[in-house]
Design an enzyme around this catalytic site. Sequence first.
Site, short mmCIF file in Angstrom:
data_model
loop_
_atom_site.label_atom_id
_atom_site.label_comp_id
_atom_site.label_asym_id
_atom_site.label_seq_id
_atom_site.Cartn_x
_atom_site.Cartn_y
_atom_site.Cartn_z
N CYS A 84 0.87 -1.18 0.00
CA CYS A 84 0.00 0.00 0.00
C CYS A 84 0.90 1.23 0.00
O CYS A 84 2.11 1.14 0.15
CB CYS A 84 -0.86 0.03 1.26
SG CYS A 84 -1.82 -1.46 1.50
N ARG A 125 1.55 1.64 -5.94
CA ARG A 125 1.73 0.70 -4.82
C ARG A 125 0.43 0.01 -4.44
O ARG A 125 0.43 -0.99 -3.72
CB ARG A 125 2.30 1.41 -3.60
CG ARG A 125 3.64 2.08 -3.78
CD ARG A 125 4.07 2.79 -2.50
NE ARG A 125 4.22 1.82 -1.43
CZ ARG A 125 5.36 1.15 -1.18
NH1 ARG A 125 6.40 1.35 -1.96
NH2 ARG A 125 5.44 0.28 -0.21
N TRP A 182 -3.77 -1.60 -1.19
CA TRP A 182 -3.74 -2.85 -1.97
C TRP A 182 -4.22 -3.90 -0.98
O TRP A 182 -3.46 -4.33 -0.11
CB TRP A 182 -2.33 -3.13 -2.46
CG TRP A 182 -2.24 -4.43 -3.21
CD1 TRP A 182 -1.83 -5.65 -2.72
CD2 TRP A 182 -2.60 -4.67 -4.57
NE1 TRP A 182 -1.91 -6.61 -3.70
CE2 TRP A 182 -2.38 -6.04 -4.84
CE3 TRP A 182 -3.08 -3.87 -5.59
CZ2 TRP A 182 -2.62 -6.62 -6.08
CZ3 TRP A 182 -3.32 -4.45 -6.82
CH2 TRP A 182 -3.10 -5.79 -7.06
N ASN A 188 0.67 -0.31 6.17
CA ASN A 188 1.07 -1.12 5.00
C ASN A 188 1.73 -2.37 5.55
O ASN A 188 2.72 -2.29 6.27
CB ASN A 188 2.04 -0.33 4.12
CG ASN A 188 2.57 -1.18 2.98
OD1 ASN A 188 1.91 -2.12 2.54
ND2 ASN A 188 3.79 -0.88 2.53
N GLY A 189 1.18 -3.53 5.25
CA GLY A 189 1.78 -4.78 5.72
C GLY A 189 0.70 -5.80 6.05
O GLY A 189 -0.47 -5.61 5.71
N GLU A 223 5.84 -20.89 -20.99
CA GLU A 223 5.82 -19.55 -20.37
C GLU A 223 6.93 -18.69 -20.94
O GLU A 223 6.73 -17.51 -21.24
CB GLU A 223 5.93 -19.68 -18.85
CG GLU A 223 6.02 -18.38 -18.09
CD GLU A 223 4.85 -17.42 -18.32
OE1 GLU A 223 3.83 -17.83 -18.93
OE2 GLU A 223 4.99 -16.24 -17.95
N LYS A 249 6.25 -15.10 -22.79
CA LYS A 249 6.91 -13.87 -22.34
C LYS A 249 7.60 -13.19 -23.52
O LYS A 249 7.46 -12.00 -23.75
CB LYS A 249 7.95 -14.17 -21.26
CG LYS A 249 7.40 -14.49 -19.90
CD LYS A 249 6.92 -13.29 -19.14
CE LYS A 249 5.47 -12.99 -19.12
NZ LYS A 249 4.43 -13.91 -18.93
N GLU A 252 5.04 -11.80 -26.20
CA GLU A 252 4.11 -10.71 -25.85
C GLU A 252 4.84 -9.39 -25.61
O GLU A 252 4.22 -8.33 -25.66
CB GLU A 252 3.25 -11.07 -24.66
CG GLU A 252 3.96 -11.29 -23.36
CD GLU A 252 2.96 -11.55 -22.22
OE1 GLU A 252 1.84 -11.02 -22.26
OE2 GLU A 252 3.33 -12.27 -21.28
N HIS A 305 9.13 -34.25 -33.91
CA HIS A 305 7.88 -34.50 -34.67
C HIS A 305 7.41 -33.25 -35.40
O HIS A 305 6.25 -32.90 -35.36
CB HIS A 305 6.81 -35.01 -33.69
CG HIS A 305 7.22 -36.23 -32.95
ND1 HIS A 305 7.13 -37.49 -33.46
CD2 HIS A 305 7.82 -36.35 -31.75
CE1 HIS A 305 7.61 -38.36 -32.59
NE2 HIS A 305 8.03 -37.70 -31.54
N LYS A 314 -3.61 -5.53 -19.28
CA LYS A 314 -3.18 -6.26 -18.08
C LYS A 314 -4.23 -7.28 -17.66
O LYS A 314 -3.92 -8.36 -17.21
CB LYS A 314 -2.90 -5.29 -16.91
CG LYS A 314 -2.41 -5.97 -15.65
CD LYS A 314 -1.13 -6.75 -15.90
CE LYS A 314 -0.72 -7.59 -14.72
NZ LYS A 314 0.35 -8.55 -15.08
#
Length: 597
Positions: A2, A27, A74, A100-101, A472, A476, A479, A495, A592
């Site tokens: 946060c 944040r 957050w 924050n935490g 993956e 990455k 994109e 193959h 996103k």
Amino acid sequence: MCGIISYIGDKEIVPLLIKGLKILEYRGYDSAGLCINNGQELKVIKRSGRISELEKSDDLENLKGDVGIAHTRWATHGVPNEINAHPHLDCKKEIAIVHNGIIENYVGLREILKKKGHSFISNTDSEVIAHLIEDFYQGDLTEATINALRCVDGTFGLAVMKKNENKIVAARRGSPLIVGVGDNEMFVCSDAAGILEHTKKVIYLDDNEVATITKEDYNIRDVYGNGIDKKVHEIKWDIGQIEKKGFKHFMLKEIFEQPEALENTLRGRIKDENIKLSLNLDTRSIKRIIFIACGTSWHSALIGKYIIEKINRIPVEVDYASEFRYRNPIVQEYDLVIAISQSGETADTLAAINEAKSKKAKTLGIVNVVGSTISREVDSGIYLHSGPEIGVASTKAFTGQVLAILLFSLYIEQEKGNKIDHSLIEEISRLPEKARMIFNDSEKIRKIADDLKESKAFLFLGRGINFPVALEGALKLKEISYIHAEGYPTAEMKHGPIALIENGFPVIFVLNKDNLTKKCLSNIEEIKSRGGKIIIVTNDRELEEVSDEIIYVPFTKEELSPILNVIPLQLLSYYIADLKGIDPDKPRNLAKSVTVE
Ligand code: AGP
């Protein structure tokens, strides 16, 4: 994660706090609020949604005062609504805090405080701190805060103020917090970005340090009351750099944040070798698991299949959410459908969950954004606590997902009464440090990226649990650098894909030192003999001579190896995109969160 900003001084406080929150919005941005102390009372205004929602409040213009605290959230506990937004107050509405935490023992503390007559308004862990300080307060806000924090397990970056006390008390453990030293004014902030416009002189609080701040001065002590002399630093960065903590892009910051993000995923979830997941789910009756996800989250689901079928011997299916939702899937009693989603808002995954629920399946969510739609639709869930992932390409959420799946797999065994592999728990605790070690090779990976950046296509190959890692790595690269890439099981290369190999064609192998290494060696030779360029990501120190480039990762248990093996691939893709002059945070055509079909 946060954002906190607090101020004591003669400037107009509301615009200063709001502007600081907007700079800190990266944040966390699911709700925001502020509290102004005008000496007679504490005035609190909070809103769910972005800071722009808070800014629309008509009440702001009447707020006057010279001490204030503000917060952009957050969510980690409690959905992101107005009630759960910070600041939080004590019963008498005389003490306000922003935090924050994560307070790991908040449930127990809340019960104790309730028995002492405290009444709670929110569902957050943070509100407990306000009532704890109230409970300890006997005329000295700093003393009360220190005593309260001694009862707390977990992390905090905290700012506290009390009606008719012209001061701010700040404290830090595990979440960053700085004191900004101005000219007859002081600041408390999560990081320098929020106050850089006002002062470049900052004091970095360290863990278990408490600062008492007035307009003219500050005093810093540890939680045992010992005075501490702290250095005043001069900030050299500009604001843009600080939001990204000096990294060029959010994606690079989030790649490097993974050790800390993994620590946050683990926080409070392994105690004395017991897995602690508060799930309202009887896992002992599960006969089959169906993962549904999209994109990178689908790759972590594929890894989940390897992990759960190995540890729990429960059959696992993995489905693209977009396919599952339309194929009238066969879902039976005792099936558990698990949705994996960083954003918790992906339309296909949400629709697939609803399809599963319509067929009476139990549902579990593995989600990063607290309070997101998917997290509210499922029967039970595991939050990643990876913090906001701003970069469009998912990195720390992916590794957090794999770790969360492993914790869930171990939880299933524990609930069955089976012993958990002690060596695996040991390795999990070493994971963040091992991830950190990989960054020592980031310059080498950048050089490999520079060498490969003009390639027209890539092939990523991996066997077993590393096949999804190959997928993956290919995603990455595609994109964010717009270079075509494909992931394949290593043995599948013969193959068809081997037809692609020509002189200099880059093939990235992801290899663990295991019983399949020898098989992979023949695949490597087949590519080498056709002129392919062999790049290997591995924990096997005996592959140097067969590779053109080799990137070592620390040895770990198979179930954890995808988390380490993917990091060099994330860095390789990032550096190739950056070297090609592409902004990896905003790749073309991508969003996103894909909240449309
Ligand atoms: C991953 O880098 C992409 N941004 C994308 O594939 C993403 O993983 C996918 O859209 C799923 O998003 P979610 O995890 O938020 O559901």
